[in-house]
Design a protein around this motif. Structure first.
Motif, PDB file in Angstrom:
ATOM      1  N   GLU A  43       0.801  -1.223   0.000  1.00 56.93           N
ATOM      2  CA  GLU A  43       0.000   0.000   0.000  1.00 56.93           C
ATOM      3  C   GLU A  43       0.832   1.271   0.000  1.00 56.93           C
ATOM      4  O   GLU A  43       0.317   2.364  -0.269  1.00 56.93           O
ATOM      5  CB  GLU A  43      -0.970   0.015   1.184  1.00 56.93           C
ATOM      6  CG  GLU A  43      -0.292  -0.098   2.544  1.00 56.93           C
ATOM      7  CD  GLU A  43      -1.294  -0.258   3.678  1.00 56.93           C
ATOM      8  OE1 GLU A  43      -2.383   0.355   3.609  1.00 56.93           O
ATOM      9  OE2 GLU A  43      -0.991  -0.997   4.630  1.00 56.93           O
ATOM     10  N   LYS A  93       1.514  -0.244  -6.327  1.00 57.51           N
ATOM     11  CA  LYS A  93       0.857   0.380  -5.174  1.00 57.51           C
ATOM     12  C   LYS A  93      -0.614  -0.027  -5.161  1.00 57.51           C
ATOM     13  O   LYS A  93      -1.344   0.220  -6.117  1.00 57.51           O
ATOM     14  CB  LYS A  93       1.001   1.897  -5.247  1.00 57.51           C
ATOM     15  CG  LYS A  93       0.485   2.634  -4.024  1.00 57.51           C
ATOM     16  CD  LYS A  93       0.816   4.119  -4.103  1.00 57.51           C
ATOM     17  CE  LYS A  93       0.334   4.854  -2.855  1.00 57.51           C
ATOM     18  NZ  LYS A  93       0.712   6.291  -2.891  1.00 57.51           N
ATOM     19  N   THR A  94      -1.041  -0.650  -4.066  1.00 58.44           N
ATOM     20  CA  THR A  94      -2.382  -1.229  -3.988  1.00 58.44           C
ATOM     21  C   THR A  94      -2.988  -0.956  -2.615  1.00 58.44           C
ATOM     22  O   THR A  94      -2.320  -1.128  -1.592  1.00 58.44           O
ATOM     23  CB  THR A  94      -2.322  -2.755  -4.212  1.00 58.44           C
ATOM     24  OG1 THR A  94      -1.575  -3.040  -5.403  1.00 58.44           O
ATOM     25  CG2 THR A  94      -3.705  -3.353  -4.321  1.00 58.44           C
ATOM     26  N   GLU A  95      -4.247  -0.546  -2.572  1.00 58.07           N
ATOM     27  CA  GLU A  95      -4.931  -0.351  -1.303  1.00 58.07           C
ATOM     28  C   GLU A  95      -4.953  -1.663  -0.525  1.00 58.07           C
ATOM     29  O   GLU A  95      -5.009  -2.750  -1.111  1.00 58.07           O
ATOM     30  CB  GLU A  95      -6.369   0.131  -1.538  1.00 58.07           C
ATOM     31  CG  GLU A  95      -6.473   1.545  -2.079  1.00 58.07           C
ATOM     32  CD  GLU A  95      -5.912   2.589  -1.125  1.00 58.07           C
ATOM     33  OE1 GLU A  95      -6.087   2.420   0.111  1.00 58.07           O
ATOM     34  OE2 GLU A  95      -5.306   3.566  -1.596  1.00 58.07           O
ATOM     35  N   TRP A  96      -4.929  -1.564   0.796  1.00 52.74           N
ATOM     36  CA  TRP A  96      -4.854  -2.747   1.653  1.00 52.74           C
ATOM     37  C   TRP A  96      -5.902  -3.792   1.293  1.00 52.74           C
ATOM     38  O   TRP A  96      -5.598  -4.970   1.116  1.00 52.74           O
ATOM     39  CB  TRP A  96      -4.984  -2.335   3.114  1.00 52.74           C
ATOM     40  CG  TRP A  96      -4.949  -3.481   4.075  1.00 52.74           C
ATOM     41  CD1 TRP A  96      -6.007  -4.092   4.676  1.00 52.74           C
ATOM     42  CD2 TRP A  96      -3.778  -4.172   4.538  1.00 52.74           C
ATOM     43  NE1 TRP A  96      -5.579  -5.117   5.482  1.00 52.74           N
ATOM     44  CE2 TRP A  96      -4.216  -5.187   5.419  1.00 52.74           C
ATOM     45  CE3 TRP A  96      -2.408  -4.033   4.288  1.00 52.74           C
ATOM     46  CZ2 TRP A  96      -3.335  -6.063   6.058  1.00 52.74           C
ATOM     47  CZ3 TRP A  96      -1.530  -4.894   4.926  1.00 52.74           C
ATOM     48  CH2 TRP A  96      -1.994  -5.899   5.795  1.00 52.74           C
ATOM     49  N   ASP A  97      -7.154  -3.368   1.162  1.00 52.15           N
ATOM     50  CA  ASP A  97      -8.236  -4.304   0.863  1.00 52.15           C
ATOM     51  C   ASP A  97      -8.105  -4.937  -0.517  1.00 52.15           C
ATOM     52  O   ASP A  97      -8.731  -5.968  -0.783  1.00 52.15           O
ATOM     53  CB  ASP A  97      -9.598  -3.599   0.947  1.00 52.15           C
ATOM     54  CG  ASP A  97     -10.026  -3.368   2.382  1.00 52.15           C
ATOM     55  OD1 ASP A  97      -9.349  -3.891   3.285  1.00 52.15           O
ATOM     56  OD2 ASP A  97     -11.028  -2.675   2.609  1.00 52.15           O
ATOM     57  N   GLN A 163      -6.524  -0.018  11.975  1.00 52.33           N
ATOM     58  CA  GLN A 163      -6.752  -0.089  10.528  1.00 52.33           C
ATOM     59  C   GLN A 163      -7.848  -1.088  10.181  1.00 52.33           C
ATOM     60  O   GLN A 163      -7.971  -2.157  10.779  1.00 52.33           O
ATOM     61  CB  GLN A 163      -5.472  -0.471   9.792  1.00 52.33           C
ATOM     62  CG  GLN A 163      -5.593  -0.364   8.270  1.00 52.33           C
ATOM     63  CD  GLN A 163      -4.293  -0.672   7.557  1.00 52.33           C
ATOM     64  OE1 GLN A 163      -3.438  -1.371   8.073  1.00 52.33           O
ATOM     65  NE2 GLN A 163      -4.144  -0.157   6.352  1.00 52.33           N
ATOM     66  N   ASP A 185      -8.946   3.540   7.063  1.00 48.54           N
ATOM     67  CA  ASP A 185      -8.345   2.886   5.901  1.00 48.54           C
ATOM     68  C   ASP A 185      -6.833   2.717   5.998  1.00 48.54           C
ATOM     69  O   ASP A 185      -6.282   1.751   5.482  1.00 48.54           O
ATOM     70  CB  ASP A 185      -8.665   3.665   4.622  1.00 48.54           C
ATOM     71  CG  ASP A 185     -10.122   3.528   4.226  1.00 48.54           C
ATOM     72  OD1 ASP A 185     -10.754   2.531   4.610  1.00 48.54           O
ATOM     73  OD2 ASP A 185     -10.632   4.417   3.527  1.00 48.54           O
ATOM     74  N   ASN A 186      -6.158   3.679   6.623  1.00 45.10           N
ATOM     75  CA  ASN A 186      -4.696   3.643   6.636  1.00 45.10           C
ATOM     76  C   ASN A 186      -4.117   4.387   7.828  1.00 45.10           C
ATOM     77  O   ASN A 186      -4.841   5.076   8.563  1.00 45.10           O
ATOM     78  CB  ASN A 186      -4.141   4.202   5.327  1.00 45.10           C
ATOM     79  CG  ASN A 186      -4.708   5.572   5.013  1.00 45.10           C
ATOM     80  OD1 ASN A 186      -4.577   6.510   5.799  1.00 45.10           O
ATOM     81  ND2 ASN A 186      -5.354   5.697   3.857  1.00 45.10           N
TER      82      ASN A 186
END
Length: 278
Positions: A43, A93-97, A163, A185-186
């Protein structure tokens, strides 16, 4: 003419089969479909494990599809793994979910993102051996009544969060009388919420808390004598891989070659090099 058409059809079908075979060979070597690259998802927003910066200083790696770079402990470990595999490291780069879906769909080869190999995650993906072990702490405002806490019970009545979709958020339930706030979210968002007084504290692993307090003089890390009850897998960090991935055995061999002293040195450097909190 019919014979000629049939001949060309046979050639065409043979070419399709050949190309399909090549595609499967490439996919087996690399989930992203490129045998020469090791494509990692993270992320880039969880210092000191991973973060985003504007240049390649301190060994940062350019993020695919953009002008920014990713740095941090995870990036350094990913570089070592890629070198050991003889592949070029590619950072997505990727969002956690979105990390697990990106892995299972083949968009990335591995997750190297400070992810714990929990029992729930193991139902969907596999994990390498651990490449870091930590413990849970709380990040609070310096000078607040919670700074001197020694046990989680001291946070009774406090507004606490963690988180989204992490076990950090679930352990808040162990604090009797706590005001469990909406998950965020972060970590940058949690730091802003703490600074503004929206929350009294947030749960994190020790490296992130050290990072937060080093980057912001208004923050303090609370370590507990009587802390959260967790499993060994909850506080470990490992590489996430597709089920039955051929990379698992190779990655484990590479990780075994990285001593605890070297891992500590890499984490210390990551904490030192992290960008200031904003």
């Amino acid at each position: 003419m019919k014979r000629k058409a049939g001949f060309f059809l046979t050639l065409l079908l043979s070419a399709v089969v050949l190309l399909a075979g090549c595609g499967q060979s490439s996919e087996s070597a690399s989930g992203s479909g490129d045998a020469d690259t090791f494509t990692v998802g993270l992320e880039a927003g969880y210092p000191p494990f991973n973060w985003t910066q504007n240049d390649d200083s301190n060994g940062a790696v350019k993020i695919k599809g953009g002008s920014q770079y990713a740095g941090g402990y995870d990036v350094e470990m990913a570089k070592k793994i890629a070198d050991g595999l003889g592949k070029e490291l590619v950072i997505v780069k990727t969002e956690w979910d979105g990390l697990v879906p990106a892995l299972t769909s083949g968009k990335i080869d591995a997750i190297v993102a400070g992810m714990s190999p929990t029992a729930e995650r193991k139902e969907t993906i596999d994990f390498s051996d651990n490449y870091y072990n930590s413990n849970l702490v709380m990040v609070v405002k310096k000078g607040s009544k919670y700074e001197g806490a020694t046990k989680i019970a001291d946070f009774k009545g406090a507004k606490v969060t963690a988180q989204l979709n992490t076990f950090h958020y679930s352990v808040i339930d162990q604090i009797k009388g706590v005001s469990k706030e909406t998950a965020m979210d972060n970590f940058p968002a949690m730091r802003v919420a703490l600074e503004s007084g929206v929350i009294d504290g947030y749960v994190s692993e020790r490296p992130e808390a050290v990072s937060a307090s080093a980057a912001n003089d208004n923050f303090a890390m609370v370590e507990f004598k009587d802390g959260f009850k967790t499993s060994a897998d909850d506080t470990a960090v490992a590489v996430g891989l597709k089920k039955d991935s051929e990379l698992k055995e190779e990655i484990n061999k590479i990780l075994k070659g990285i001593s605890e002293e070297e891992r500590t040195s890499i984490m210390d450097a990551a904490i030192k090099n992290q960008p200031a909190a904003k």
